[in-house]
Design an enzyme around this catalytic site. Sequence first.
Site, PDB file in Angstrom:
ATOM      1  N   HIS A   1       0.328  27.543  -2.567  1.00 10.48           N
ATOM      2  CA  HIS A   1      -0.964  28.192  -2.476  1.00 10.48           C
ATOM      3  C   HIS A   1      -0.615  29.690  -2.968  1.00 10.48           C
ATOM      4  CE1 HIS A   1      -4.624  29.108   0.262  1.00 10.48           C
ATOM      5  NE2 HIS A   1      -4.687  29.459  -1.193  1.00 10.48           N
TER       6      HIS A   1
ATOM      7  N   GLU B   1       5.307  22.884   4.369  1.00  9.88           N
ATOM      8  CA  GLU B   1       5.302  24.438   4.366  1.00  9.88           C
ATOM      9  C   GLU B   1       5.500  24.790   2.919  1.00  9.88           C
ATOM     10  OE1 GLU B   1       4.510  26.215   6.732  1.00  9.88           O
ATOM     11  OE2 GLU B   1       4.531  24.934   8.076  1.00  9.88           O
TER      12      GLU B   1
END
Length: 603
Positions: free
Chosen positions: A506, A500
């Site tokens: 990202h 996660e």
Amino acid sequence: MRLDRIGKLVALGALGLFLIQYAPRPASTAPAANPFFTESTLQYHAPPFDKIKDSDYTPAIEEGMKGQLAEMEKIANNSAPPTFANTLEAMERSGQLLTRVTKVFFNLSQSNTNDTLQKIKSEEAPKLAAHSDAIYLNAKLFARVKALYDQRDKLKLDRESRYLVERYYKAFVRAGAQLSEADKITLRALNQEEAKLTTQFEANVLAETNNGALIIDNKPELDGLTEAEIAGAAATAKERKLEGKWVLELQNTTQQPALSSLTNRAVRERLFKASVMRGNHGGPNDNKSIVARLAQIRAQRAKLLGYPNHAAFTLDDQMAKTPDSAERLLTGMVQASTNKARGEAARMQKLIDEHKGGFTLGPADWEFYAEKVRKAEYDLDESQVKPYFELEHVLHDGVFFAANKLYGLTFKERKDLPVYQPDVRVFEVFDADGKSLALFYADYFLRPNKSGGAWDDSFVDQSSLMSTRPVIVNVCNFTKPAAGQPALLSFDDVTTMFHEFGHALHGMFSNIKYPTLGSVPRDFVEFPSQFNEHWALEPAVFTNYAKHYQTGQPMPPELVEKIKKSKTFNQGYKMTEYLAAALLDIAWHDLPPDAPLQDVNSF
């Protein structure tokens, strides 16, 4: 996971969670007490959770939709010829209030919900679906988008701007912009019904997960669990006002974690049944009719949009392109996976027979005997492993440590920023040059008002057009320890944290101009997270965090090797479970639009 914002809006045809973003709203419309009507003054516009009340959501959502539609109408009716600036950039700037409130609302309705939020969601979901349709089915607006799309080779746009033109055009077409007015009416009705049913489905799952928690009256029935796990079950029971009992809460998985430890077969079967029967035993939370109708709605919508079925519609803009390609990919793995799973089952059955069990391996037995085989063949005991994976060590000395070594990031906990639940923590993230990069919220523990699973999302997305920086959240469902006890994780939990956080990275490193391009298509979305999770076992990272929470001693090399060797263990079952679910999903969405309602269990 992080989803393509436009793609999610159009493909699901519903909630409008992340509509085209960011535009100023007139200050005169803002009730003084509603924090959503003005931009947050906290760092990076982080939500002022200490000021947000449940009663703030509905008026902000309603006014946000009203304001964005007015902005879209102004763009659509602009007498000047369409340009990139007066059409697409203007659309990108629209809807700031709606974005601000929905970013918070839909995050909290999954991670920290209550009856009020559930009610608001059920009321607003169909309205948001209609709001989305009002934008994407606006003929004048589409004409302006199409004009830019048709001229894209002549506009001398940079690559990012050209891609935005292409994304908008495709989104409008897939949303039904080219349909006749009669078909648009039909589409709107289908989208609103889907929004209602999807919201009800989610509410039912949460209710069933909470109601299905296993209540234990006698402590001996918990044999096999650690004292810390038993204390945690007692604390959960106390929270539910069940003094003197123990409660095993359900997680959003078929196999529940406790099934690998409970020695009492009858208790295992009760727990497994509670898990698999969620939404499938009648009553107000039964989901069977919703599943059948959703499949029908999606097939009918696909037909309207020119596709033979919903699977074809969804995959048309994905790498697989067609349901046949996806099925070939999946079925090509079936034989090897089922063969491996049968071998795993045979090893477990042999163990049962050696111990004079007198029964055939059942689904509720799988995790328990898989753990026994793991101990026998790999000499790996989960209870030996967990003391080396204390959550704080994993977070700071593992997840954050790897991010520092890879990218130069550093982290500072920010206890001055408000949170939406006491267990949530906030960290400011600094780049390699010491410059502040983002805010990271960590919400790790299971609770009854949180949806199952693990995911990443954002409260604010990065965009140079809007001068916004990322405010990211990771949500997991690790078992919360009793007061004063350490939070000890399995290696699967550790991998989940790294995974996660890959999504979080990202979002943190996003460097785009237009808000719409801040999320990516589903085909790519798992790459950063899959990449990051592999660092969990990298020796330089692993040895830094895998230390016994009491002694501080590193995990012995022989135990590390056992973890590595056991990584392929039980993968036949795990892959077969995934393939079965994926093929079932395709089968549901392969149904033609004229197919009758299906009996879910028979299907």
